[in-house]
Design a protein around this motif. Structure first.
Motif, PDB file in Angstrom:
ATOM      1  N   PRO A 112      11.827  52.929  27.064  1.00 21.31           N
ATOM      2  CA  PRO A 112      10.560  53.512  27.519  1.00 21.31           C
ATOM      3  C   PRO A 112       9.335  52.969  26.783  1.00 21.31           C
ATOM      4  CG  PRO A 112      12.217  55.221  27.292  1.00 21.31           C
ATOM      5  CD  PRO A 112      12.821  53.957  26.740  1.00 21.31           C
ATOM      6  N   ASP A 113       9.441  52.716  25.470  1.00 25.72           N
ATOM      7  CA  ASP A 113       8.273  52.211  24.742  1.00 25.72           C
ATOM      8  C   ASP A 113       7.905  50.804  25.189  1.00 25.72           C
ATOM      9  OD1 ASP A 113      10.687  51.333  23.546  1.00 25.72           O
ATOM     10  OD2 ASP A 113       9.645  50.872  21.678  1.00 25.72           O
ATOM     11  N   LEU A 114       8.925  49.962  25.457  1.00 26.95           N
ATOM     12  CA  LEU A 114       8.652  48.609  25.931  1.00 26.95           C
ATOM     13  C   LEU A 114       8.103  48.642  27.354  1.00 26.95           C
ATOM     14  CD1 LEU A 114      11.717  46.565  24.616  1.00 26.95           C
ATOM     15  CD2 LEU A 114       9.383  46.579  23.735  1.00 26.95           C
ATOM     16  N   LEU A 115       8.661  49.507  28.189  1.00 24.59           N
ATOM     17  CA  LEU A 115       8.169  49.632  29.555  1.00 24.59           C
ATOM     18  C   LEU A 115       6.711  50.087  29.558  1.00 24.59           C
ATOM     19  CD1 LEU A 115       8.648  49.512  32.575  1.00 24.59           C
ATOM     20  CD2 LEU A 115       9.562  51.840  32.462  1.00 24.59           C
ATOM     21  N   GLY A 116       6.392  51.071  28.730  1.00 24.94           N
ATOM     22  CA  GLY A 116       5.020  51.546  28.635  1.00 24.94           C
ATOM     23  C   GLY A 116       4.082  50.439  28.191  1.00 24.94           C
ATOM     24  N   GLU A 117       4.511  49.658  27.200  1.00 32.34           N
ATOM     25  CA  GLU A 117       3.681  48.552  26.708  1.00 32.34           C
ATOM     26  C   GLU A 117       3.504  47.492  27.789  1.00 32.34           C
ATOM     27  OE1 GLU A 117       1.300  46.099  24.612  1.00 32.34           O
ATOM     28  OE2 GLU A 117       1.804  48.173  24.120  1.00 32.34           O
ATOM     29  N   LEU A 118       4.563  47.181  28.518  1.00 29.55           N
ATOM     30  CA  LEU A 118       4.475  46.189  29.589  1.00 29.55           C
ATOM     31  C   LEU A 118       3.487  46.638  30.662  1.00 29.55           C
ATOM     32  CD1 LEU A 118       5.442  43.593  30.960  1.00 29.55           C
ATOM     33  CD2 LEU A 118       7.359  44.896  31.897  1.00 29.55           C
ATOM     34  N   LEU A 119       3.556  47.901  31.056  1.00 23.49           N
ATOM     35  CA  LEU A 119       2.632  48.429  32.062  1.00 23.49           C
ATOM     36  C   LEU A 119       1.194  48.416  31.553  1.00 23.49           C
ATOM     37  CD1 LEU A 119       4.775  51.372  33.455  1.00 23.49           C
ATOM     38  CD2 LEU A 119       4.299  49.175  34.557  1.00 23.49           C
ATOM     39  N   ARG A 120       1.005  48.727  30.262  1.00 28.37           N
ATOM     40  CA  ARG A 120      -0.349  48.675  29.679  1.00 28.37           C
ATOM     41  C   ARG A 120      -0.886  47.242  29.700  1.00 28.37           C
ATOM     42  NH1 ARG A 120       1.811  52.712  26.493  1.00 28.37           N
ATOM     43  NH2 ARG A 120       2.604  51.274  24.922  1.00 28.37           N
ATOM     44  N   GLN A 121      -0.024  46.280  29.391  1.00 23.83           N
ATOM     45  CA  GLN A 121      -0.456  44.889  29.404  1.00 23.83           C
ATOM     46  C   GLN A 121      -0.824  44.437  30.818  1.00 23.83           C
ATOM     47  OE1 GLN A 121       1.995  42.021  27.370  1.00 23.83           O
ATOM     48  NE2 GLN A 121       2.387  43.416  25.668  1.00 23.83           N
ATOM     49  N   LEU A 122      -0.033  44.832  31.790  1.00 24.97           N
ATOM     50  CA  LEU A 122      -0.331  44.467  33.176  1.00 24.97           C
ATOM     51  C   LEU A 122      -1.664  45.070  33.619  1.00 24.97           C
ATOM     52  CD1 LEU A 122       3.168  44.813  34.871  1.00 24.97           C
ATOM     53  CD2 LEU A 122       1.818  42.716  34.634  1.00 24.97           C
ATOM     54  N   GLU A 123      -1.861  46.332  33.275  1.00 30.01           N
ATOM     55  CA  GLU A 123      -3.108  47.006  33.655  1.00 30.01           C
ATOM     56  C   GLU A 123      -4.304  46.335  32.985  1.00 30.01           C
ATOM     57  OE1 GLU A 123      -6.511  49.445  33.495  1.00 30.01           O
ATOM     58  OE2 GLU A 123      -5.270  49.131  31.709  1.00 30.01           O
TER      59      GLU A 123
END
Length: 200
Positions: A112-123
């Motif tokens: 979940p922490d990596l997924l959250g970071e990936l989504l933040r980077q995409l945004e």
């Protein structure tokens, strides 16, 4: 199955072989693989080159078994068809098999922490870089981001080429193309622009 170290490769292969749920293929048969497993200690330029090679060899999802993932590399990893990231410390044979099965079924597996970071980077990429420059996600490739990051670290085109296994001419073409597309005048301006907009 690919690995940056022979011992890691042997360990992961041992956990895959002998399991009825999977069949490990090698040599000429790798072209028919449904999933690829890549194992490494950390995500480095060498790991990214291995992931890129894997993606070029077969159009199939990748399970990455890795001790540490620098969040800065997440977008590049995702662009190499990685759909599951398993921490090496928790990569038991059952978990590796589960990740392979999930990847084969079209699903993903990421902390979940990596997924959250990936989504933040995409945004952030869309908000600060792509939209202001009238670009789409497809307009900024993983290779371009990697070259810009290495350029920011002070490497010359020749040094970047050696680190990411491209020709110096290809690296210079990437730098020129991105600089021109973003209406920038120099490499320094390109790096400054990338820093300001969160690309690096």
């Amino acid at each position: 199955m690919h690995a940056t170290e022979p011992i890691t490769r042997m360990g992961v292969l041992a956990s895959l072989r002998g399991r009825s749920e999977v069949q490990v293929v090698s040599g000429d048969e790798t072209a028919r693989a449904a999933v690829r497993v890549v194992a490494a200690d950390r995500v480095t330029a060498e790991t990214l080159a291995l992931l890129r090679d894997s993606a070029e060899q077969a159009d199939c999802p990748v399970v990455l078994v890795v001790s540490d993932v620098d969040p800065a590399y997440l977008l590049m990893v995702a662009e190499c068809r990685v759909v599951a990231i398993l921490p090496r410390a928790a990569a038991t044979p059952d978990r590796v098999i589960a990740a392979v099965a999930a990847a084969a079924a079209g699903a993903g597996l990421i902390a979940p922490d990596l997924l959250g970071e990936l989504l933040r980077q995409l945004e952030r990429l869309h908000r600060e870089v792509l939209t202001p420059n009238a670009l789409t996600a497809a307009s900024l490739t993983a290779r371009e981001i990697e070259v810009i990051r290495l350029l920011a670290d002070g490497f010359t085109a020749a040094e970047i080429a050696r680190r990411i296994n491209y020709s110096e001419r290809t690296v210079k073409t990437v730098i020129y193309g991105v600089t021109r597309r973003m209406n920038l005048r120099s490499r320094a301006q390109l790096v400054a622009h990338a820093v300001r907009h969160g690309v690096i």
